[in-house]
Design an enzyme around this catalytic site. Sequence first.
Site, short mmCIF file in Angstrom:
data_model
loop_
_atom_site.label_atom_id
_atom_site.label_comp_id
_atom_site.label_asym_id
_atom_site.label_seq_id
_atom_site.Cartn_x
_atom_site.Cartn_y
_atom_site.Cartn_z
N CYS A 116 -8.33 8.48 -29.15
CA CYS A 116 -7.69 8.34 -27.83
C CYS A 116 -6.27 7.81 -27.98
O CYS A 116 -5.46 7.96 -27.08
CB CYS A 116 -8.52 7.43 -26.95
SG CYS A 116 -8.85 5.85 -27.74
N GLU B 200 -12.67 2.75 -20.05
CA GLU B 200 -11.66 3.09 -21.06
C GLU B 200 -11.61 4.61 -21.14
O GLU B 200 -12.56 5.24 -21.63
CB GLU B 200 -12.06 2.50 -22.43
CG GLU B 200 -12.24 0.99 -22.42
CD GLU B 200 -10.96 0.24 -22.09
OE1 GLU B 200 -9.86 0.78 -22.32
OE2 GLU B 200 -11.07 -0.89 -21.57
N GLU C 212 -10.78 -4.40 -22.90
CA GLU C 212 -11.78 -4.82 -23.89
C GLU C 212 -11.06 -5.71 -24.91
O GLU C 212 -9.87 -5.92 -24.84
CB GLU C 212 -12.38 -3.60 -24.57
CG GLU C 212 -13.12 -2.69 -23.60
CD GLU C 212 -13.89 -1.58 -24.30
OE1 GLU C 212 -13.31 -0.91 -25.17
OE2 GLU C 212 -15.08 -1.39 -23.97
N ASN D 26 -15.98 10.37 -30.40
CA ASN D 26 -14.89 10.50 -31.37
C ASN D 26 -14.92 9.44 -32.47
O ASN D 26 -14.58 9.72 -33.61
CB ASN D 26 -13.53 10.54 -30.66
CG ASN D 26 -13.21 9.25 -29.94
OD1 ASN D 26 -14.08 8.64 -29.34
ND2 ASN D 26 -11.97 8.83 -30.00
P1 NAD Z 1 -17.27 12.12 -21.96
O1 NAD Z 1 -16.68 11.46 -20.78
O2 NAD Z 1 -17.67 13.54 -21.84
O3 NAD Z 1 -18.58 11.34 -22.45
C1 NAD Z 1 -18.57 9.98 -22.79
C2 NAD Z 1 -19.98 9.42 -22.63
O4 NAD Z 1 -20.35 9.50 -21.26
C3 NAD Z 1 -21.05 10.18 -23.40
O5 NAD Z 1 -22.01 9.27 -23.88
C4 NAD Z 1 -21.65 11.07 -22.33
O6 NAD Z 1 -22.99 11.43 -22.60
C5 NAD Z 1 -21.59 10.16 -21.12
N1 NAD Z 1 -21.58 10.87 -19.83
C6 NAD Z 1 -21.17 12.14 -19.56
N2 NAD Z 1 -21.36 12.42 -18.26
C7 NAD Z 1 -21.89 11.30 -17.69
C8 NAD Z 1 -22.29 10.96 -16.37
N3 NAD Z 1 -22.18 11.84 -15.35
N4 NAD Z 1 -22.75 9.72 -16.13
C9 NAD Z 1 -22.85 8.81 -17.13
N5 NAD Z 1 -22.51 9.08 -18.41
C10 NAD Z 1 -22.02 10.32 -18.69
O7 NAD Z 1 -16.23 11.90 -23.14
P2 NAD Z 1 -16.31 12.46 -24.62
O8 NAD Z 1 -16.00 13.92 -24.56
O9 NAD Z 1 -17.57 12.00 -25.27
O10 NAD Z 1 -15.11 11.67 -25.32
C11 NAD Z 1 -13.79 12.08 -25.30
C12 NAD Z 1 -13.01 11.32 -24.24
O11 NAD Z 1 -13.10 9.91 -24.47
C13 NAD Z 1 -11.52 11.61 -24.28
O12 NAD Z 1 -11.06 11.76 -22.95
C14 NAD Z 1 -10.92 10.37 -24.91
O13 NAD Z 1 -9.58 10.10 -24.57
C15 NAD Z 1 -11.81 9.32 -24.37
N6 NAD Z 1 -11.75 8.10 -25.18
C16 NAD Z 1 -11.12 7.02 -24.66
C17 NAD Z 1 -11.01 5.86 -25.41
C18 NAD Z 1 -10.34 4.63 -24.87
O14 NAD Z 1 -10.52 3.56 -25.45
N7 NAD Z 1 -9.59 4.71 -23.80
C19 NAD Z 1 -11.57 5.81 -26.69
C20 NAD Z 1 -12.19 6.96 -27.19
C21 NAD Z 1 -12.28 8.10 -26.43
#
Ligand code: NAD
Length: 479
Positions: free
Chosen positions: A281, A247, A459, A149
């Site tokens: 997020c 996070e 963080e 995002n």
């Molecule tokens: P996601 O969890 O699908 O993927 C995040 C990352 O993890 C990507 O690089 C992905 O390739 C990797 N990943 C996926 N499966 C994995 C596995 N089994 N093992 C290791 N790595 C793996 O999330 P997304 O769809 O990319 O992002 C959206 C989500 O991120 C939303 O839920 C949003 O709220 C959250 N987010 C949280 C914050 C925060 O600071 N809390 C900030 C931004 C986004």
Amino acid sequence: MIEIQNYINGELISAVEGGQLDNINPATGEVYAKVTDSGKDDIENAYQAAKAAFNGWSETPISERSRIMMRIADMIEKNLDELALAESIDNGKPLTLAKKVDIPRASANFRFFANAITQFASESHSGPGNINYTLREPLGVVGCISPWNLPLYLFTWKIAPALAAGNTVIAKPSEVTPMTAFLLSQICIDAGLPSGVLNIVHGLGHKTGDAMSRHPGIKAISFTGSTKVGSQIASIAAPMFKKLSLELGGKNPNIIFADCDYDKMLKTTVRSSFANQGQICLCGSRIFVERKLYEKFRSDFLVKVKELKVGDPLDDATKIGAVVSKAHFEKILSYIKLAKQEGGRILCGGNTVHPEGNENGYYIEPTVIVDLPYNCRTNTEEIFGPVVTLTPFDTEEDVIKMANCTEYGLSTTVWTSNLNRAHQFAKKIDAGIVWINTWLLRDLRTPFGGTKNSGVGREGGFEALRFFTEPKNVCIEFE
Ligand code: NAD
């Protein structure tokens, strides 16, 4: 077609097995680049490079580490236009937003931690005839995994403190938005970052990311992404006793009292609802409004939302670009459908948009829904798109109950001019971050993170430097 390659041991190279993934421009729905499809062998190669680089980097004087990181910050700034354009094309976000927020913040992340490490100190405790002091040593090789995002913004938010603290790093950006991480590789080479200190490995989460979580030599994983994947990573990495910073998702309340600064609140609420297509997020997707202000707010808010231009992210007039991918587009639409099934009434939006010339892109109108129970699925599950709900409330107790009813606890915004109430809400709301009369005002020194299923760990500032170091107590008796 350009191939997005790994950056391992100072070189740009393709994955060992040679496969490629499609990289799609969400504004057009077309494949515009290929991403090298890494696996276990690439993570192993990155690990060997990072391990070999560790002694040199951890023993490099802080002033020199800081100088190299400042150079990276400068080069990100110098390449702002190119990076912002790449981010907008890769992610679908308005170019104006990438120029104003994403890329300046990526540069600020490097600059901030390059400075912070020069001020990072550890404790000492003196007693009768003895003294204890704490050494803060880098962990070794650490892993950083980031989402799509805010691609370069969040990628650098992890890498910068890890490097500043003297670790060597294996980092994986989202496979959905890998382009700016690839461009960062070249910047690191040009800035003179020693080979192997940072290794960027591209690929799928369940393959490349999973190999990182399982690698026995990687001492810590700093992850930002969904709660579901965070839990999968924890189930693998926790039994291996890796340090974990998670996070995760959110479903943030935006609480509006009638005594607020109305104009500021209205303007900010439009932004906190729909900036980056609602894919931040920290966006406030559940808007609770004190009943005596509800009718007025609803009509003024709708006027403003209807003014938001949905369309080509590269057009300066665009306020709402494309959502990031076809899969995410379908997920958001399924939630709009669910909202209707749950009895919700759509006051505006709810439809897909097909701008001329970009008919196959993934565009959704900013959507405002009312008449839903506060605890239905639409109001408790993370949608992460341009969709908000409005709910009136009568008392402080009612709104606290509604705000705290989800499994998440990332951030909250409260709009009120009543100082006592503001402080009370800051204490009573389940969230890691509370904004009073503002939104997304970020000071990089502050702890950042969520409670409940929004994450574990913090963080930002010295919290991040503490995460990326191991404290070792040394106790000396004088006689
Ligand atoms: P996601 O969890 O699908 O993927 C995040 C990352 O993890 C990507 O690089 C992905 O390739 C990797 N990943 C996926 N499966 C994995 C596995 N089994 N093992 C290791 N790595 C793996 O999330 P997304 O769809 O990319 O992002 C959206 C989500 O991120 C939303 O839920 C949003 O709220 C959250 N987010 C949280 C914050 C925060 O600071 N809390 C900030 C931004 C986004």
